[in-house]
Structures are given as structure tokens and as C-alpha cells.
Design a protein around this motif. Sequence first.
Motif, PDB file in Angstrom:
ATOM      1  N   ILE A 231       0.853  -1.196   0.000  1.00 24.39           N
ATOM      2  CA  ILE A 231       0.000   0.000   0.000  1.00 24.39           C
ATOM      3  C   ILE A 231       0.884   1.239   0.000  1.00 24.39           C
ATOM      4  CG2 ILE A 231      -1.680   1.302   1.364  1.00 24.39           C
ATOM      5  CD1 ILE A 231      -2.748  -1.433   2.386  1.00 24.39           C
ATOM      6  N   GLN A 232       1.916   1.213   0.850  1.00 24.39           N
ATOM      7  CA  GLN A 232       2.825   2.355   0.985  1.00 24.39           C
ATOM      8  C   GLN A 232       3.540   2.682  -0.325  1.00 24.39           C
ATOM      9  OE1 GLN A 232       5.746   1.623   4.062  1.00 24.39           O
ATOM     10  NE2 GLN A 232       6.904   3.489   3.622  1.00 24.39           N
ATOM     11  N   SER A 233       4.023   1.657  -1.029  1.00 27.00           N
ATOM     12  CA  SER A 233       4.854   1.959  -2.190  1.00 27.00           C
ATOM     13  C   SER A 233       4.030   2.532  -3.343  1.00 27.00           C
ATOM     14  CB  SER A 233       5.638   0.721  -2.637  1.00 27.00           C
ATOM     15  OG  SER A 233       4.760  -0.259  -3.101  1.00 27.00           O
ATOM     16  N   TRP A 234       2.738   2.244  -3.382  1.00 35.87           N
ATOM     17  CA  TRP A 234       1.871   2.792  -4.429  1.00 35.87           C
ATOM     18  C   TRP A 234       1.420   4.221  -4.107  1.00 35.87           C
ATOM     19  CZ3 TRP A 234       0.325   3.410  -9.069  1.00 35.87           C
ATOM     20  CH2 TRP A 234      -0.995   3.749  -9.434  1.00 35.87           C
ATOM     21  N   GLU A 235       1.253   4.526  -2.830  1.00 35.49           N
ATOM     22  CA  GLU A 235       0.652   5.805  -2.456  1.00 35.49           C
ATOM     23  C   GLU A 235       1.653   6.909  -2.135  1.00 35.49           C
ATOM     24  OE1 GLU A 235      -1.439   5.398   1.324  1.00 35.49           O
ATOM     25  OE2 GLU A 235       0.429   5.050   2.400  1.00 35.49           O
ATOM     26  N   TYR A 236       2.916   6.583  -1.824  1.00 33.01           N
ATOM     27  CA  TYR A 236       3.742   7.524  -1.053  1.00 33.01           C
ATOM     28  C   TYR A 236       4.397   8.649  -1.851  1.00 33.01           C
ATOM     29  CZ  TYR A 236       8.547   6.061  -2.098  1.00 33.01           C
ATOM     30  OH  TYR A 236       9.754   5.839  -2.705  1.00 33.01           O
ATOM     31  N   VAL A 237       4.362   8.592  -3.177  1.00 33.47           N
ATOM     32  CA  VAL A 237       4.883   9.712  -3.959  1.00 33.47           C
ATOM     33  C   VAL A 237       3.717  10.579  -4.400  1.00 33.47           C
ATOM     34  CG1 VAL A 237       6.113  10.380  -6.057  1.00 33.47           C
ATOM     35  CG2 VAL A 237       6.879   8.383  -4.759  1.00 33.47           C
ATOM     36  N   LEU A 243      -1.963   5.576   4.167  1.00 36.85           N
ATOM     37  CA  LEU A 243      -2.688   4.371   4.589  1.00 36.85           C
ATOM     38  C   LEU A 243      -1.762   3.188   4.845  1.00 36.85           C
ATOM     39  CD1 LEU A 243      -5.973   4.361   2.500  1.00 36.85           C
ATOM     40  CD2 LEU A 243      -5.351   5.635   4.526  1.00 36.85           C
ATOM     41  N   GLY A 244      -0.568   3.222   4.290  1.00 32.39           N
ATOM     42  CA  GLY A 244       0.398   2.157   4.527  1.00 32.39           C
ATOM     43  C   GLY A 244       0.834   2.088   5.982  1.00 32.39           C
ATOM     44  N   LYS A 245       0.538   3.141   6.743  1.00 30.55           N
ATOM     45  CA  LYS A 245       0.997   3.227   8.139  1.00 30.55           C
ATOM     46  C   LYS A 245      -0.127   3.557   9.118  1.00 30.55           C
ATOM     47  CE  LYS A 245       5.623   3.563   7.304  1.00 30.55           C
ATOM     48  NZ  LYS A 245       6.693   2.924   8.078  1.00 30.55           N
ATOM     49  N   SER A 246      -1.292   3.978   8.623  1.00 29.82           N
ATOM     50  CA  SER A 246      -2.271   4.587   9.532  1.00 29.82           C
ATOM     51  C   SER A 246      -3.201   3.599  10.213  1.00 29.82           C
ATOM     52  CB  SER A 246      -3.109   5.617   8.778  1.00 29.82           C
ATOM     53  OG  SER A 246      -3.975   4.989   7.837  1.00 29.82           O
TER      54      SER A 246
END
Lengths: 405, 405
Positions: A231-237, A243-246
Amino acid sequence: MTWLDLPADTTFGIHNLPYGIFSTAPHGHDRRIGVAIGPYVLDIAALAADLRLHVADIFAEQTLNRFMAQGPTTWSEVRQRITDWLVSPAHRAAVLPHLIRRDNVQLHLPVSVADYVDFYASQHHAENLGRIFRPDSAPLTPNWKHLPIGYHGRAGTIVVSGTDVVRPCGQRKALAASEPAFGPSQRLDIEAEVGFLVGTPSKLGAPVPVTDFATHVFGVCLVNDWSARDIQSWEYVPLGPFLGKSFATSISPWIVPLDALQHARVQPPPRDPAPLPYLRDVEPWALDITLEVRLNGQLISRPPYAAMYWTPAQMLAHMTAGGASLRTGDLYASGTVSGSATNQRGSLIELSWGGTEPLTLPDGTQRTFLLDGDEVTLTANAPGPHGRTIGFGEVRGRIVSSVSA
Amino acid sequence: MTWLDLPADTTFGIHNLPYGIFSTAPHGHDRRIGVAIGPYVLDIAALAADLRLHVADIFAEQTLNRFMAQGPTTWSEVRQRITDWLVSPAHRAAVLPHLIRRDNVQLHLPVSVADYVDFYASQHHAENLGRIFRPDSAPLTPNWKHLPIGYHGRAGTIVVSGTDVVRPCGQRKALAASEPAFGPSQRLDIEAEVGFLVGTPSKLGAPVPVTDFATHVFGVCLVNDWSARDIQSWEYVPLGPFLGKSFATSISPWIVPLDALQHARVQPPPRDPAPLPYLRDVEPWALDITLEVRLNGQLISRPPYAAMYWTPAQMLAHMTAGGASLRTGDLYASGTVSGSATNQRGSLIELSWGGTEPLTLPDGTQRTFLLDGDEVTLTANAPGPHGRTIGFGEVRGRIVSSVSA
């Protein structure tokens, strides 16, 4: 040194005295502040009232916040008083009725968390992730050695050790896919971290210098910042993790006072280039805390906090350098603690090198990322006085399957 | 329609009834909930007690949080009751003593903000920033049209309209420089945004579907998310904005209930590709709110909120899709509102195209970024029933020089 008969190897000895919130009644209705000592909780809410401590009422609160807000003079006075109670035989009769076996209490989230900030302060971790995600670039971004990189996390999903973690659903895109898909994370990970709790607030517009670290920071806990890597690698840029952390961040229930870590203070590693003046160390605030990561009871890593590039004093100074104020209950964490050795890495993405080299556990099973039912436990120790060990208790969490899988 | 004699052009008419926290005593000791009507505040804390409203005690609180936590049934009941008081002549005598001219009250931060999330939901804004910062790449990142990109901001530095904003210091690196330098931001900017306040909480692990937007969101405010572009551009890779945004976020003191915006609901712009199922619109929740940005009293932009790609219902569904819980007092904002026209851009970095094309103000002076002493005011209007206008009041802030410059 205490009149209490404690196991010789306890890490909750007289030099530790961590604070937590406990209850004995069903449903936790009687939450109050306690101090861990050996296998007991000292009910300081009740004892302080009995012994007419002038700040007794703050121990009857359901969180540590009001106590933490008092500042370092009160923190020291209370710590000294609790030490006296447990050391002087004259207090034995008064104290004994207020010692409860820890097996018989429930532990709760110790603080009402105000803002939660997570840093990225381990050079080994940042380099490992850089090599895994950007194999063709320099492992560290150009800013990394100039400032402690950090970001705000979700304070409302910080949970106490023992809380189950629901595998999050979210968007993730396979490298070969043209579109993202929605579903349960397939790369669910841990991050073994050390967290710092702010007691004394600061004013908006007034930066807190590195030298004021111990004036503001009340204590230290363990943090598992669960991370859904896909989730993190798709959203973080370009705006960072969301959401990868929340979905959940677990913390240990016992807050070790900064005063208990005086013997754990060590020199930080050398920094090159020298940090800008507002980030220069005045007193050493690296801390010799060794974490242990266990997956289903099996030791998989021993991350050394002493190896961190940025100290908690530097993180605090940086966080407030732009004038951001501190509130009682602010929590900031170190980011994943990883050492130079492969068995010192604080996340599965490092231990399995991005999922390409499965980790073999002591029992012979293998893991890349977490499976439903897996339980992760972080513990940590630091040197105390007289050869004693200061323990942090544990932060534990078990993965349960997605609701909407 | 009300027995009150209101100016014909008031945007705080009987169909609006926004809630805020006001005080009349020095130092704000008597904070309580009020409702704006024309040039007055209705002291509903006092009136509700007089008229024995069953939830009267929640209006004597110093924030809206307890009222917001009651949920939509109570929100509607209270709104209906206040409407009755102001419409039925039978209540005139009881109500009149509780109307205070707004000139004679102080307004305070209306809510205790739990978590603060800022989105990036304007396609025009995201494309403008992409073109300015990454002229050689596609203006939108590959994820942009698949999910409402967002990140957590600092809740503890959210301030009410009228609070001065201290120019932040921080690290910034000139393109030509080899090392960063520390000092006052030289590219201090605004972001004109619309904010949404969560009233009804949700459970950890239970996503909130788009259809439940109005169950959870209590009301709407204006947000100026002050941004130090030079600090931000140096720090934000790879974990997103931190000190570039954390020094202050200003919000308007009046919270417009979602019920007051029923006539402002419009269809969102077409989306291509179609969003994943959890983000699909069921009811239209785009809102026809037109913002106005004034710099030292001079109109510089009219950003149209109706043009946003992602609606507030989609942002809420996305924010909770991974199981993150909502708390009463959570604030999430749209990100900078920018329209397609140059005079609809909601930030100076867009209006001055990265500082390369200074903006000429109506009085002939020019600006790229904010100077000390500059005052920025955001206002907004939306269509109400019967041709009336729903206003949002204003969010205002003045830049003061850095303390440690």
C-alpha cells in the motif's frame, strides 16, 4: 536495595520504575497510574493519597498526561519519593497493601497521544530501503545527513501492546500490472522503534533547542509501527506514507522515565558532514538500548538503538525548529532501528531483502512478510547502574485477517 | 423568515446557522458554543439551558467536540430547534436577551482537533505543481487519478483565524548551493482549502463507506495551510512535507453544518479511469463553494471548490479504507483549491508560477511569496435555498518576522 524481595534478574528493578495505566476491575473502569516493580504494580494513586503526596490527585487520572505535564522538577520529586517508599523499611507496612501482582491487572494505553511523528533516523535502515527500492540511485537521499527526516503519523490509531492488528486493505499495484487493485495487504511488515513522550509543552513560534531535551521529554517506550509495504509503495509519492501506516501503531504500556536511562547514554556515531548549528550535540543523547524482535516467540533480530545517526535530542530540536509547538502527549519515534549486521535489522522488508530472500526462523519455517495469526513481540534492555539492566517490557501484536477480504 | 431584522445580503442567514466558540469575558474564561446569525452570535449555551433543551449542557463546553460527538440525529434536532427559536415570534422574548453583537465577542478555536489530514484533491493544483517542480515529467504522478493522495499534518499547530503566523526558520537549499543553510523561509505561501470536521467516531478496523459521509461529518470550515515552499522542497523526499507545513494551519471560527450545504451539492467532474468500487460516488458530494483569496485586502484569486477531482465523501472513504478509525474532532482538508483559470489558483506558488512570474496586485504592487506584515484572508460562499447565499466567515492571518532571524 529495596526491601522487596525481587528476582535477581528483574529488569523492572528499583532503578527503573516505569509508569503505566492499569486497572483491576472488569472493563477497566478503575484505571489509574501505577509503577512497575519486579512482578508487581505499585498502585501509586492509592499510595500517594495515603501518604499525602502533594500531587496525589494526578495519579488517579486515566492517562499519564496530567502527570507528564508537570515538568521535570515534579517528575524527579515523584521518582525520588517512590524510590524512598520502596527502599526505606519504614514505609514497608504502608506500601505493601498497594503492591498488586502484574498478572492480576490489565494494562491500558498509557497516554492520550497528541501528535505522533515518526522519524527515519537509522542510517542502516535508510540505506537498506534505498538499495531495495532504488537500486540504481544513491541509497540515501541528498537531505538525509543534513536533517532527521520525519513525518506525521496517525495519533488516533496508536494502540497498546496486546491489541490485535487487522490486516489492512488498500490499493496496491503489482509491478507488472497496469492498474492498481484493492485488497488485503500482501506485504505486511513491522518496524521496531523507540518512542519518546513529551511531557512539558512549548509555545508556538518558539523552537526547543537540543539542550532542552530532558526538560520536555518525560520518558521512553517501544513502538511497532506496522507497515503495509505494498500500500505504501503505491501511495507515497509525492506526499509520503498515509494508509500504509495509519491502520495501527502499537506501543508498550510501560513508560521508562528518562532519569532511568542516565547510564545508557553514549556518544552518537560520528556525523559527516557536521550538522547545522541547531542540530549540534551538546550533551550526548544517543542511548544504548538493544531491542529484540520475536516472531511467534522466535528471536529474529537484535536492533541496536545506539547505532542511530540522529539522537532523540536532535529529532526534538528539528521538529520544533520551524516554530511548531509541543503538547503534552506528543509522541515521536525513531523510525525503524537497524544495525549494520543482517541480524540487526528492524523490519521484515530488510530481513527478507524486499521479499526476495525469505527469512528462515529458528524452527525452520520461513517468512517474507507477516501471515495472519503471526504474533510479533518487541522487547528491549539498556544498561542501568551497578550492572543492573533497565527493561522496557514488551510491545506485542497479532495479525488477524482482513474484515473485508 | 426570521423575526430578526437582518441585512438583506447577510451570508449568515437563517439557512446557515454555523457553530462556533465565543467568549465575552476578558481572557476568554467564559467560552461556550454560539451560533452566528446576521451580525449576532446567539448564545445557545444560555438559551438552551433557559428553554430546557435536553442536551443543553453540551453547549457550555469550551469546544464543539461533545456536541459533534452526538451524531446526525442530535445535530438535526438542535438545528431545527434553533431555527424554530429564530423563526417563531413566540420565542422572540426568550431569544432576544441571548443575541450578542459579533463585534463584542472573541472567537476561539472551535474544536479540539484530533488528527489532521490534508489531501491533494485538485487536479489543477496537482498539475500546476507537477509542471513547476518536475517540468520534464508527466504533471500527475501515476497514482493521482486512482486515489485521493493525502498525508497527516500537525494537529497541535492548528490555530483560529486572526492568529499571527511567525515566519518559520528551517533548512533550505538553493539550487546552486552544495549545502543547505538555516534561516527564515524565503518562499512563504498560502494554501486556500476547505476543511471537514468529523463528529461521529468509527471503530478501528471498520472502513467508513462513501455512503456514510453525512453520518460522520458534522460541518465545514475554511483552511489556510501555510506552507514554506523552500523548506518543503528540501525535506519532502521521501516521506512527504513536515516542517514546511507544521508551523501553522489557520481555520475559520465558524463551522457550517453539512445540512446548510444541501443546495450547494453538485455533480463532481467526470473521472477517467473510473475509481475503484470503494471510491465510487453514490450520491453527489461535490460542493459548489467559491473561495476568495485576499492579500492585504486585495482580491487575488477565486478558487472554485466544485472543480475538485475528489469529493469529501471519497476522501473520507479512502482515509478509513485501511481500517483507520475516526475520532470526534478529526479534521481533513481538501488540499489547495485551484481552478483551470489563472485567477482561480489557490496558492502563490501557482499564481507566481514558482516565483518566476510575480503577481501584480490591484494596487500595482507585486508579490511572488509573502512578505512580513502581509495579511491573507480567505472567504467563501455557496448557494443556499431561495437564492440565498451561505457564507463561511473568514480565515485570516498576518505574517510576522522570524523570532530567531
